[in-house]
Scaffold this motif. Sequence first.
Motif, PDB file in Angstrom:
ATOM      1  N   THR A  83      -3.585   3.039  -3.958  1.00  0.00           N
ATOM      2  CA  THR A  83      -4.761   1.917  -4.213  1.00  0.00           C
ATOM      3  C   THR A  83      -5.632   0.595  -3.375  1.00  0.00           C
ATOM      4  O   THR A  83      -6.410   0.355  -3.100  1.00  0.00           O
ATOM      5  CB  THR A  83      -5.851   2.501  -5.807  1.00  0.00           C
ATOM      6  N   ASN A 139      -3.079  -0.496 -11.219  1.00  0.00           N
ATOM      7  CA  ASN A 139      -2.568  -0.006 -10.422  1.00  0.00           C
ATOM      8  C   ASN A 139      -0.774  -0.164 -10.564  1.00  0.00           C
ATOM      9  O   ASN A 139      -0.035   0.859 -10.371  1.00  0.00           O
ATOM     10  CB  ASN A 139      -3.199   0.577  -9.529  1.00  0.00           C
ATOM     11  N   THR A 140      -0.487  -1.491  -9.343  1.00  0.00           N
ATOM     12  CA  THR A 140       0.815  -1.358  -8.912  1.00  0.00           C
ATOM     13  C   THR A 140       1.639  -1.563  -9.826  1.00  0.00           C
ATOM     14  O   THR A 140       2.595  -1.411  -9.378  1.00  0.00           O
ATOM     15  CB  THR A 140       0.528  -2.670  -8.347  1.00  0.00           C
ATOM     16  N   ARG A 165       4.125  -5.878 -10.674  1.00  0.00           N
ATOM     17  CA  ARG A 165       3.162  -6.644 -11.202  1.00  0.00           C
ATOM     18  C   ARG A 165       2.799  -7.768  -9.889  1.00  0.00           C
ATOM     19  O   ARG A 165       3.510  -8.432 -10.198  1.00  0.00           O
ATOM     20  CB  ARG A 165       3.230  -7.745 -12.977  1.00  0.00           C
ATOM     21  N   LEU A 196      -6.355  -3.318  -9.646  1.00  0.00           N
ATOM     22  CA  LEU A 196      -5.756  -3.388  -8.707  1.00  0.00           C
ATOM     23  C   LEU A 196      -4.599  -3.360  -9.119  1.00  0.00           C
ATOM     24  O   LEU A 196      -3.304  -3.032  -8.877  1.00  0.00           O
ATOM     25  CB  LEU A 196      -5.437  -3.528  -7.520  1.00  0.00           C
ATOM     26  N   THR A 197      -4.289  -4.459  -9.470  1.00  0.00           N
ATOM     27  CA  THR A 197      -3.026  -5.330 -10.256  1.00  0.00           C
ATOM     28  C   THR A 197      -2.368  -4.174 -11.606  1.00  0.00           C
ATOM     29  O   THR A 197      -1.090  -3.937 -11.434  1.00  0.00           O
ATOM     30  CB  THR A 197      -3.539  -6.793 -11.723  1.00  0.00           C
ATOM     31  N   THR A 231       0.910  -1.305   0.343  1.00  0.00           N
ATOM     32  CA  THR A 231       0.224   0.048   0.271  1.00  0.00           C
ATOM     33  C   THR A 231       0.292   1.299  -0.176  1.00  0.00           C
ATOM     34  O   THR A 231       0.433   2.423  -0.709  1.00  0.00           O
ATOM     35  CB  THR A 231      -1.334  -0.262   1.222  1.00  0.00           C
ATOM     36  N   ARG A 238       1.558   0.433 -12.535  1.00  0.00           N
ATOM     37  CA  ARG A 238       1.479   2.183 -13.094  1.00  0.00           C
ATOM     38  C   ARG A 238       2.639   2.229 -11.737  1.00  0.00           C
ATOM     39  O   ARG A 238       3.401   3.837 -11.744  1.00  0.00           O
ATOM     40  CB  ARG A 238       0.305   2.570 -13.188  1.00  0.00           C
ATOM     41  N   ASP A 239       2.393   2.362 -10.409  1.00  0.00           N
ATOM     42  CA  ASP A 239       2.761   2.944  -9.195  1.00  0.00           C
ATOM     43  C   ASP A 239       3.969   2.389  -9.136  1.00  0.00           C
ATOM     44  O   ASP A 239       4.842   4.041  -8.091  1.00  0.00           O
ATOM     45  CB  ASP A 239       1.543   2.593  -8.291  1.00  0.00           C
ATOM     46  N   ALA A 240       3.721   1.452  -8.576  1.00  0.00           N
ATOM     47  CA  ALA A 240       5.277   0.659  -7.778  1.00  0.00           C
ATOM     48  C   ALA A 240       5.984  -0.655  -9.024  1.00  0.00           C
ATOM     49  O   ALA A 240       7.293  -0.628  -8.702  1.00  0.00           O
ATOM     50  CB  ALA A 240       4.457  -0.255  -6.898  1.00  0.00           C
ATOM     51  N   PHE A 274       3.490   1.992  -1.762  1.00  0.00           N
ATOM     52  CA  PHE A 274       4.049   2.153  -3.399  1.00  0.00           C
ATOM     53  C   PHE A 274       2.265   2.584  -3.926  1.00  0.00           C
ATOM     54  O   PHE A 274       3.350   2.994  -5.213  1.00  0.00           O
ATOM     55  CB  PHE A 274       4.555   1.205  -3.529  1.00  0.00           C
ATOM     56  N   SER A 275       1.778   1.801  -3.532  1.00  0.00           N
ATOM     57  CA  SER A 275       0.334   1.843  -4.428  1.00  0.00           C
ATOM     58  C   SER A 275      -0.491   1.792  -4.255  1.00  0.00           C
ATOM     59  O   SER A 275      -1.465   1.046  -3.247  1.00  0.00           O
ATOM     60  CB  SER A 275       0.487   0.629  -5.158  1.00  0.00           C
TER      61      SER A 275
END
Length: 339
Positions: free
Chosen positions: A103, A134-135, A142, A131-132, A98, A137-139, A100-101
């Motif tokens: 959402t 987003n993760t 995969r 959520l995968t 969370t 993209r953000d962190a 790092f990502s």
Amino acid sequence: MKNYAGRLSLAVLLIFGLCLNFSAAAWSATWKMALGDSNGSPQHEVGKKFKEALEAKTNGKYKVTLFLNGQLGSEQDTVNDAAMGTLDMSCLAINNVTPFSPTVGVLSLPYVIQSLEEAAMLTQGEVGRELTENTIRDAGVRIVAWTYTGFRVLTNSKKPVSTLDDLQGLIVRVPKNEIMIDTYKSWGINPSPMAWSETFTALQQKVVDGQDNPYLTINAMQFYTVQKYITPIRYLFSIEPLIISEQLYQSLTPEMQEIVLAAGREATSHSQKFLADSEAAIIKDLTENKGMEIVMPADNEKLWIEKATQAVWPKHYKSIGGKEKLEKVLEILGRPQQL
Ligand code: MLT
């Protein structure tokens, strides 16, 4: 003309040879997988299953080496390492993803997930897919599989805790996760945020009195040697994604990417079954043979639920991507009225 044709065929052969060489080189590797927990934990089950499936599907050309017990660093460090491409894979609690990502925090909001079936429905459906994305993209990592570990129950070494009044004065370790910190604050105490890798020693040396984690983790990590009382609160159902470095994933062929995802799906179903099959026996063992004592939360946890949902949900709407994200989750779970 003849010469030209000869040179052309030689060039084609050379290119073909180079391609063959290249794919032969790319078609084998040993990946390092970090795990925060020990032998016998749900993380370990997922890691072993993924390894077994990947190695079988590639006829042993791709291998995975598992590093247990946080040998490769704290769970949060492993996210950074995988994002940078210096670590291949890691299996870790979602609360440690969370930061790092943010959402993914929607799955850690207190009292949202109420059973293993709900955890599976969310993670394996549309919410899990979003959520995968987003993760990635953000962190820069995969999610390829989901570990289901069960509700995080509160343990401590000092006294039976049934009410929020009993909780006051206890020093409770929490992960470095804002949602969990705010949940304990809503219950009237200031928890101590600490890396997972430092938690056992802190409990042993009585730097902190308690912590929360699922029964399976408490058992695998031998927390029963340093903790006595269990309060089976159900504020957070523990989900532990298996992540792969996105840099590594993108370097794979489409066929190999599909193999990774298929091995991940096998690991996910194995985890669901492992939890369903083993939790009851582990609770029995912890209480009958390992000296732990269960104290039920008073009044079906009513006050704990009220305080946490009223204070923590609205505070975290922004970080999870808006109130509508929680609305959608509750809608999928068939409990829209809970908001
Ligand atoms: C934590 O409390 O930080 C995690 O739940 C640890 C784990 O990976 O089991």
